[in-house]
Design an enzyme around this catalytic site. Structure first.
Site, PDB file in Angstrom:
ATOM      1  CG  HIS A 232      48.808 -13.878 -36.763  1.00  0.00           C
ATOM      2  ND1 HIS A 232      48.777 -14.507 -35.420  1.00  0.00           N
ATOM      3  CD2 HIS A 232      49.748 -13.028 -36.641  1.00  0.00           C
ATOM      4  CE1 HIS A 232      49.501 -13.846 -34.838  1.00  0.00           C
ATOM      5  NE2 HIS A 232      49.988 -12.999 -35.288  1.00  0.00           N
ATOM      6  CB  SER A 234      49.914  -9.152 -33.756  1.00  0.00           C
ATOM      7  OG  SER A 234      50.724  -8.047 -34.598  1.00  0.00           O
ATOM      8  N   GLY A 236      50.401  -5.314 -33.862  1.00  0.00           N
ATOM      9  CA  GLY A 236      50.973  -4.594 -35.034  1.00  0.00           C
ATOM     10  C   GLY A 236      50.330  -4.780 -36.435  1.00  0.00           C
ATOM     11  N   GLY A 238      47.772  -7.027 -39.295  1.00  0.00           N
ATOM     12  CA  GLY A 238      47.186  -8.371 -39.784  1.00  0.00           C
ATOM     13  C   GLY A 238      48.052  -9.088 -40.669  1.00  0.00           C
ATOM     14  CB  VAL A 239      49.623 -11.962 -41.304  1.00  0.00           C
ATOM     15  CG1 VAL A 239      50.344 -13.021 -42.571  1.00  0.00           C
ATOM     16  CG2 VAL A 239      50.574 -11.598 -40.552  1.00  0.00           C
ATOM     17  CE  LYS A 269      54.520 -10.015 -41.698  1.00  0.00           C
ATOM     18  NZ  LYS A 269      55.836 -10.777 -41.048  1.00  0.00           N
ATOM     19  CG  ASP A 379      61.361 -15.509 -34.367  1.00  0.00           C
ATOM     20  OD1 ASP A 379      61.446 -15.975 -32.935  1.00  0.00           O
ATOM     21  OD2 ASP A 379      60.455 -14.782 -34.758  1.00  0.00           O
TER      22      ASP A 379
END
Length: 876
Positions: A232, A234, A236, A238-239, A269, A379
């Site tokens: 993933h 974003s 912010g 990566g993962v 992360k 969440d």
């Protein structure tokens, strides 16, 4: 849904909206509204304000400077840059206000654009050096996100990259139209805007940049992990899935809990400072620190990943943690939900209920254990729950977790799973209730815009499955009621007409009219986020498709709407295609009686058509060719334009498409271009709208126009290319290989292919196509469809099913058409009292043709009246 859609949900709780309209009052930079100095002109778009000295002529490309900033210091960056540029007559642009700076700093803002607050365009290397030296001295020490696409100058907020100053375009080998720069020989090539710094191979590095480039290339601290897979990305960070390396000295370990074994697969992360802001303006590093706090507080609980180490390399923070075994609940549901595809029996549904209840109970127990440690997860939604083959569960993404007893409400979360009123542990209990409903009817995202839809969804779930006696009460009792985000949206009233009634279609059309904003110039009707890329006037995502849908379904088109589209048609041609550009707009104007304006627009688009490599109905040669043939059929030789006879133009396109069909190359179909093509396991674009079936439809219409059987043979060859992109599912259906899933839809999918196969078989016998039609058409049969829309939802499957039923009796089950029509009510909401539908992802309403009311209206009308076309250019 496009993961960047979050950017377009900020400004409006009902529709996708331009982020420039988000909280504009009091956040605009003074320079955004002040008159520019004498001799300067103002322009701009997409939230950017550009200022240019009228005495300066910019080169078409060169080294540009970006200034990175945060919402807190962006005003200073704009002020300092403006003073320098005004003093030295240098063109520049800037984001119009702090609200936009914040919007483009959020977690799901575009990564390559993050941090870019000011862009400066030096005309030569001397001006580049002067700008860098003076601005570096003035802004040194100011914080801002690292701009991934650029080279950092020194240690401050200045970044540089070589790229286009003027908007020029080229077409890639895959058929994608992209921004371009020019090679020394005059060839236009893609202006690469990847989230990594690159220099075109013919561009020398200026002396002023060499120290920065050498520093960037120097060997520094590295992670002692081998990345196996990117899960993933974003804004912010990566993962990644990673394995521990062996060189401990290579990692700057900030904090270690234990040592991971070398062969253990971990999750790594990444957090970028000043980027990936949360709703509370916490950056990715702060959110990671908070997640580490939560994971350590919860250490030892089965299903909660253990932290192994927290590491800082360069300026980015990394945390290595256990990889929770299994797949997300979203993936699990896609594999096991019994209402997808062929109808399931009572035994299968009962088995599914037992398993879903067991998984939900396991999630509940895990949340209770977390609460016992004094932590609120905050969440909970299907993408954050991991389930293994034994139905054991784990949780990921603890960034939002907080200490219980703080009396906090929820600040962010997944659409439909959030609550504005619950406190502390009740936040998780609300999400657990919605999750239980989601297992049986995964349309819960609509609750984000219409919480009152909950009761209707629960009722449908109970009708579909034999659920435990406490189900309805457990969901409605634990789900925390809250006011709708906007009073214009509600659940459908009980007296809403049935979808088969004309009064229902009247209501769908009335919603479209109620949403119109003819005083705006960027859009007339709200639609999908794609309208912010293609513009608000195109057929698929803009005004043209909405007006056509009203026209062909028998509703009056307001003269204000006609004038709006005519005004947009006078603007420069941004894209020539049918569903995304000039040809679609021209087609609609012609259908509404504005023949001269339509012809003029087609003539102005002719040069762009000559450069096309895209083969599709959506944005390429097939759509343009179909429109030219349509005009020839409607007007004959009187349809000639500046470039010549429309039939001759169509034949030239046909020769280019014929070559593409025969050459075996991907052409953006067998391997998708652009964003999807760069995604892991993206699959193909086979289908009517983006695939080879669009060219096949064009060749079929050309055969009818000319009588030349060779074009019919080429149509068959084209559609066979799409058939080779299909895979057989377990239920016997043929669907398009979409990579991580199989697709039955009108856009990318087997339904669109079936339409064209059926159209061909009305004119010629072909054993291979005859054998394919049944399995293709069977893909239209599904009790559950995630979206209501035309291009990739229930409306499209319904419309195709109805058309096939009329064409080849026995190929399909005609009762499925009625079932689709009735079940549109599962998705429907009320906008200002009128029937309306959520767009892609169900988090906002849409009125456009591809994803919203306009497409649903046409599909429903085509079921009731076979003379209403589902799409332009399909035979009646």
């Amino acid at each position: 849904m496009n993961p960047l859609a979050q950017l377009y949900t900020l400004a409006d709780p009902v529709f996708f909206e331009d982020p420039a309209r988000w909280r504009p009052d009091g956040t605009a930079f003074p320079l955004a509204t002040e008159a520019p100095p004498e001799g300067w002109s103002r322009g701009g778009s997409d939230g950017w304000v550009s200022l240019r000295p009228e005495s300066v002529r910019l080169p078409p490309q060169g080294w540009k400077i970006h200034i990175s900033a945060t919402p807190d210091n962006a005003d200073e960056a704009v002020r300092v840059a403006a003073e320098h540029c005004f003093r030295n007559d240098i063109t520049f642009k800037f984001l119009g206000g702090r609200n936009l700076v914040r919007a483009f700093s959020l977690k799901y803002a575009p990564r390559a654009a993050s941090g870019k607050v000011v862009t400066i365009y030096p005309v030569d290397e001397h001006q580049l050096r002067t700008c860098l030296d003076e601005l570096d001295a003035a802004l040194s020490g100011n914080a801002g996100p690292y701009i991934l696409s650029d080279l950092r100058f020194g240690n401050g907020p200045l970044y540089v990259r070589y790229g286009g100053f003027a908007k020029r375009f080229c077409v890639t080998e895959e058929g994608e139209r992209v921004l371009a720069i020019e090679r020394p020989d005059g060839t236009l090539v893609p202006d690469e805007r990847k989230p990594v710094f690159t220099i075109p191979d013919w561009v020398p590095v200026p002396d002023v940049l060499r120290p920065s480039l050498e520093r960037r290339s120097a060997t520094g601290a590295t992670l002692d992990y081998r990345v196996v897979e990117a899960l993933h990305f974003s804004n912010g960070g990566g993962v990644y899935v990673a394995e521990r390396g062996t060189d401990d000295s290579a990692t700057d370990v900030g904090d270690t809990d234990d040592s991971a074994t070398d062969d253990r697969e971990l999750v790594l992360k990444e957090a970028r400072p000043h980027a990936g802001l949360s709703d509370a303006d916490t950056d990715a590093v702060g959110r990671m620190d908070h997640e580490v706090w939560a994971l350590r507080r919860l250490a030892g609980i089965d299903g909660v990943p253990a932290v192994h180490e927290v590491t800082t390399v360069w300026e980015h923070r990394f945390v290595a943690m256990d990889r929770v075994p299994g797949v997300t609940l979203q993936q699990w549901l896609a594999r096991h939900y019994p209402l997808i595809g062929a109808a399931s029996g009572a035994v299968e549904r009962a088995a599914y209920v037992r398993r879903a209840e067991r998984i939900h109970a396991n999630v509940t127990r895990l949340i209770e254990r977390i609460h016992e440690r004094g932590v609120v997860f905050a969440d909970l939604h299907p993408a954050n729950v991991i389930v293994d083959e034994n139905d054991e569960v784990g949780l990921v993404d603890f960034e939002a977790a907080f200490e219980a007893g703080a009396g906090r409400t929820q600040r962010m979360g997944h659409a439909g799973f959030t609550t504005a009123t619950a406190l502390d542990e009740d936040i998780d209990r609300n999400a657990l209730a919605i999750l239980r409903l989601w297992f049986y009817l995964p349309l819960t995202s609509v609750l984000a815009i219409a919480p009152a839809k909950l009761d209707a969804l629960v009722t449908v779930a109970c009708e579909l499955f034999d659920l435990p006696a406490d189900f309805a009460a457990s969901v409605t009792g634990a789900a925390t009621a809250k006011a709708a985000p906007a009073p214009e949206v509600a659940a459908l009233p009980r007296d809403t007409p049935a979808p088969a009634e004309r009064r229902w279609r009247d209501s769908v059309a009335a919603a479209m009219v109620a949403s119109a904003e003819p005083d705006r110039t960027d859009r007339l009707f709200p639609g999908d986020t794609e309208q912010f890329v293609t513009g608000g006037s195109c057929f698929a995502y803009g005004a043209a498709g909405v007006l056509w849908s009203l026209h062909v379904t028998g509703y009056e088109v307001d003269d204000r709407y006609r004038q709006w589209l005519l005004a947009r048609a006078d603007e420069p041609v941004a894209a020539p295609g049918f569903l995304d550009g000039a040809h679609g707009i021209a087609y609609v104007l012609d259908e509404l009686g504005h023949r001269d304006a339509a012809a003029a627009l087609i003539d102005r688009a002719a040069a762009s058509v000559e450069q096309m490599r895209d083969v599709s109905y959506l944005s390429g040669l097939a759509g343009v060719g179909l429109n030219l043939l349509h005009l020839h059929g409607k007007y004959g030789s009187a349809a000639s334009g500046r470039s010549g006879d429309r039939l001759s133009d169509a034949l030239r396109i046909a020769l280019r498409l014929e070559e593409a069909v025969a050459d075996g190359r991907a052409h953006g179909v067998d391997k998708p271009p652009g964003r999807l093509g760069r995604a892991a396991d993206a699959g193909t674009h086979g289908g009517l709208i983006r695939g080879w079936s669009g060219p096949a439809l064009f060749f079929l219409r050309l055969f009818e126009a000319t009588g030349d059987k060779g074009w019919l043979d080429t149509a068959i060859a084209a559609v066979r290319r799409d058939l080779r992109l299909c895979v057989a599912d377990e239920d016997g259906t043929w669907q398009v290989d979409g990579g991580f899933r199989r697709l039955p839809y009108l856009d990318v999918g087997s339904a669109g292919i079936a339409l064209v196969v059926d159209d061909i078989l009305r004119r010629v016998d072909d054993g291979e196509l005859e054998a394919a039609l049944g399995p293709l058409a069977a893909g239209c049969h599904s009790d559950f469809v995630m979206d209501a829309n035309l291009f990739h939802g229930r409306a499209g499957l319904m419309g195709v099913n109805a058309r096939l039923d009329r064409g080849r009796t026995g190929t399909i089950d005609s009762r499925q058409t009625e079932s689709h029509l009735e079940r549109l009510s599962w998705h429907a909401l009320a906008y200002r009292g009128h029937v309306s539908f959520p767009g892609d992802g169900c988090s906002r309403l849409s009125m456009d043709f591809a994803t919203g009311n306009a497409g649903v209206l046409v599909a429903a009308a085509s079921v009731a009246d076979e003379n209403v076309p589902l799409l332009p250019f399909l035979s009646v």
